[in-house]
Design an enzyme around this catalytic site. Sequence first.
Site, PDB file in Angstrom:
ATOM      1  N   ASP A   1      -1.989   6.713   0.053  1.00 31.83           N
ATOM      2  CA  ASP A   1      -2.684   5.642   0.762  1.00 31.83           C
ATOM      3  C   ASP A   1      -4.127   6.067   1.041  1.00 31.83           C
ATOM      4  O   ASP A   1      -4.470   7.256   0.949  1.00 31.83           O
ATOM      5  CB  ASP A   1      -1.951   5.355   2.075  1.00 31.83           C
ATOM      6  CG  ASP A   1      -2.325   4.008   2.676  1.00 31.83           C
ATOM      7  OD1 ASP A   1      -2.972   3.205   1.981  1.00 31.83           O
ATOM      8  OD2 ASP A   1      -1.955   3.759   3.840  1.00 31.83           O
TER       9      ASP A   1
ATOM     10  N   GLU B   1      -9.084   5.142  -1.887  1.00 32.06           N
ATOM     11  CA  GLU B   1     -10.167   4.515  -2.674  1.00 32.06           C
ATOM     12  C   GLU B   1     -11.364   5.443  -2.933  1.00 32.06           C
ATOM     13  O   GLU B   1     -12.013   5.226  -3.982  1.00 32.06           O
ATOM     14  CB  GLU B   1     -10.647   3.242  -1.956  1.00 32.06           C
ATOM     15  CG  GLU B   1      -9.625   2.118  -1.956  1.00 32.06           C
ATOM     16  CD  GLU B   1      -8.433   2.392  -1.037  1.00 32.06           C
ATOM     17  OE1 GLU B   1      -7.312   1.960  -1.377  1.00 32.06           O
ATOM     18  OE2 GLU B   1      -8.620   3.058  -0.017  1.00 32.06           O
TER      19      GLU B   1
ATOM     20  N   ASP C   1      -2.504  -4.196   1.670  1.00 35.43           N
ATOM     21  CA  ASP C   1      -2.288  -4.963   2.898  1.00 35.43           C
ATOM     22  C   ASP C   1      -2.408  -6.465   2.660  1.00 35.43           C
ATOM     23  O   ASP C   1      -3.348  -7.129   3.123  1.00 35.43           O
ATOM     24  CB  ASP C   1      -3.281  -4.514   3.966  1.00 35.43           C
ATOM     25  CG  ASP C   1      -3.140  -3.036   4.303  1.00 35.43           C
ATOM     26  OD1 ASP C   1      -2.109  -2.444   3.939  1.00 35.43           O
ATOM     27  OD2 ASP C   1      -4.061  -2.483   4.915  1.00 35.43           O
TER      28      ASP C   1
END
Length: 786
Positions: free
Chosen positions: A443, A446, A522
């Site tokens: 998670d 990026e 999300d």
Amino acid sequence: MDGRDLVRSVSVIGSGRAAQGLRTVRAAWRRRRIDAAGLPPRGAERARVPGQVTGVAPGPGGGVIRFSRSELRITVAVNGAVFWGWDGAGPQPSYALAGSCPEPDPRVLLEPDKDGGWRVVAERVTVTVSRHGAVEVCTPGGVTLRRDLPPRWWEPVGGGAARWMQRSEVAADARFFGLGGRASGPRLRDGTYRLWNTDPGRAFGPGDDPLYVTMPVQLVVADAGTHLVFHDTTWDGTVVLREGEEGAGSGHDRAGRCELRMDGGPLRCWVMVGAPARVLHTWASLTGAPALPPAWALGHQHARWGFGSEQEVRRVVAGYQERDLPLDAVHLDIDHYDDHQVFTVDQERFPKLPQLADELRRDGIRLVSIVDPAVKAAPGNAVYDSGTAVDAFVRDASGRTVHGVVWAGESVFPDFTHARVRSWWGGLYEERLGQGFAGFWHDMNEPTSFSAFGERTLPRSARHALEGRGGDHREAHNVYALCMARAGYEGLRELSPGERPFLFSRSGWAGMQRYGGTWSGDVATGWPGLRASLSLVLGLGLCGLPYSGPDVGGFDGSPSPELYLRWFQLGAYLPLFRTHASLRAGRREPWEFGAEVLEHARVALHERRRLVPYFVTLAHLARRTGAPYVRPLWWGAPEDRALRDCEDTFLLGDALLVAPVLDPGADRRAVQLPRGRWYDTVTEQSYEGPAQVLVDAPLSRIPVFARAGAVIPVRGAGGGVELEVWAPARGRTGGGLVVPDAGDGWDEPEIERYVARRQGGQVVVTREREDGSAEPPHPVRVRGLG
């Protein structure tokens, strides 16, 4: 100082989250100062185009065509893929490609074309280059699939990365797909799409772009044929798409258009042509076979940010068991960490985590751990200390370690573009395995760094190794998560060589299928979020990433019982079937939505468990062929325009067609059927396609159809594999493939091939082997005869 950013800083500090808010304000201004000092100023630029052809140099698979201000290298590989690169760019180095490049096709011819241009002729494709540098891709019959106009570069006068633009034209009837995970897809309408992996910082819906996984990969489907184009550069960029218009027989068709603008990197691309299955197979041969998940990862998985304790995990698991609800994995989010620090455990709330993992495994349930890349910048933190010892963390242009703000506060970030750092990070998973975890979800990679304003990521001037070439975050950003996934995957292979790693990642890039899958991130709770979930899975599959799925129920908020159930029913037919929600959202256990929803969810869960052998087969076939589990309706008939425009129905493999309910209050829905006979899997009523049919879609189920003649491996009553055979139409045969799998390990099971034939009023199923036909080794159940 920017006045608007100053206002944002004051508003964040005064928002009631003063401590964290102040850190994000400092981080934003710090990033701005680092980039002001570390990024080269962009001054005057010179525009350049290729110019006129001046000569050629034939070579294996094609050759080099020289222009007055550039040169173009074209190579056709033995697998039919076409590579071309401007300004001397070759296929390597590349983060997308797996291993060495395929061999050039020795049969390819480079020959003169009209008006001073040149032509590269291969078995499956012809590439024509004009004397000014336009590149045209044609079928062997001479039909144009794509025409790239001469590119244009903008080069800084003082040196540095050159911006470039490539404009292209496709057929007027063409449809665009791909570009990674796009919530508005799977078909990409007119608009601008950014190529920069982005954490939106909130729950997203169909109108949000970009998202976590962007790829410069387009699949273009037209009457004349299908082609995939991949521009192999990792820099920030934009793609502007404009669908064409046909002139209704007037001859005044307007071509579809694509404009790609990149901030830097080489101008090079690969093009593959052919049927969709052939194109994705060629793409997988270039970028690597999809990782094979263990069989348990193809069942139902339950996650939540906010489990809070071992007792809460046991309570949720007991709830599943008491209600006869299949469960294969439980995911622990960042709240199981000690003070949000990666590779740690909160010993007060999870004092006996290995014991809990053992108890769950005995019941057939695995534990999956979240893993974030950011490391708390605090001496005494074991991960920080060991990373500092091997110089693992990203530095700025002045040589200072780059700091950001994530869940643990002030944090540093490993440079996964360095082999030494990947090796160090991969070894850290030993702690996770020791705690009993069997799988991992990456998670915040990026990478995300919280910021009061500006980009939520590292400074663009931050330095990266880039496998020894050296460069900055402008080039490394989009492959940061890809390299993190490689580090985790290779570390797990070394630590547990007998088991297939299970790893999926929020962010990534072309080639990430080699290391695992992804999920939606999300996605917003709501009916638009439900529709976006399907778009993401379909689009990612067409980019070569077959294993993905959404947060069932949406990440934020509290779904209505109807929305939750419809999302749950869709998730039961997607590769990654996982419920998940945020810390502040409503619960996601099926029994929290009332007795009726619980009963229908139980049916969906048992149907998913029954179909696990089919999902296992699809996983093995994806590894061998690159074909996604979830496919658009046009997969087998891309020339069918009605199927090309259908986005609310999908194929699961070749055998099943799934029509989820995506709108509130619906108890019937229209379903577009491809050619052939299809059976409703509940009523066994048959329908003939191509056609659009109106079918019942009660709250208890979503419409699912089986192709006539399909042979589908399912879980039988005793737990073994059973063959579910759907009767072929009279005068026709059917069949299917089955890949039996023990559930883990690296054995390559044999593909079992079955043929189904009608003989009078019966259906006969045989297993086809090299030495002839034989009786099936599994029980057979024939459906659709009555």
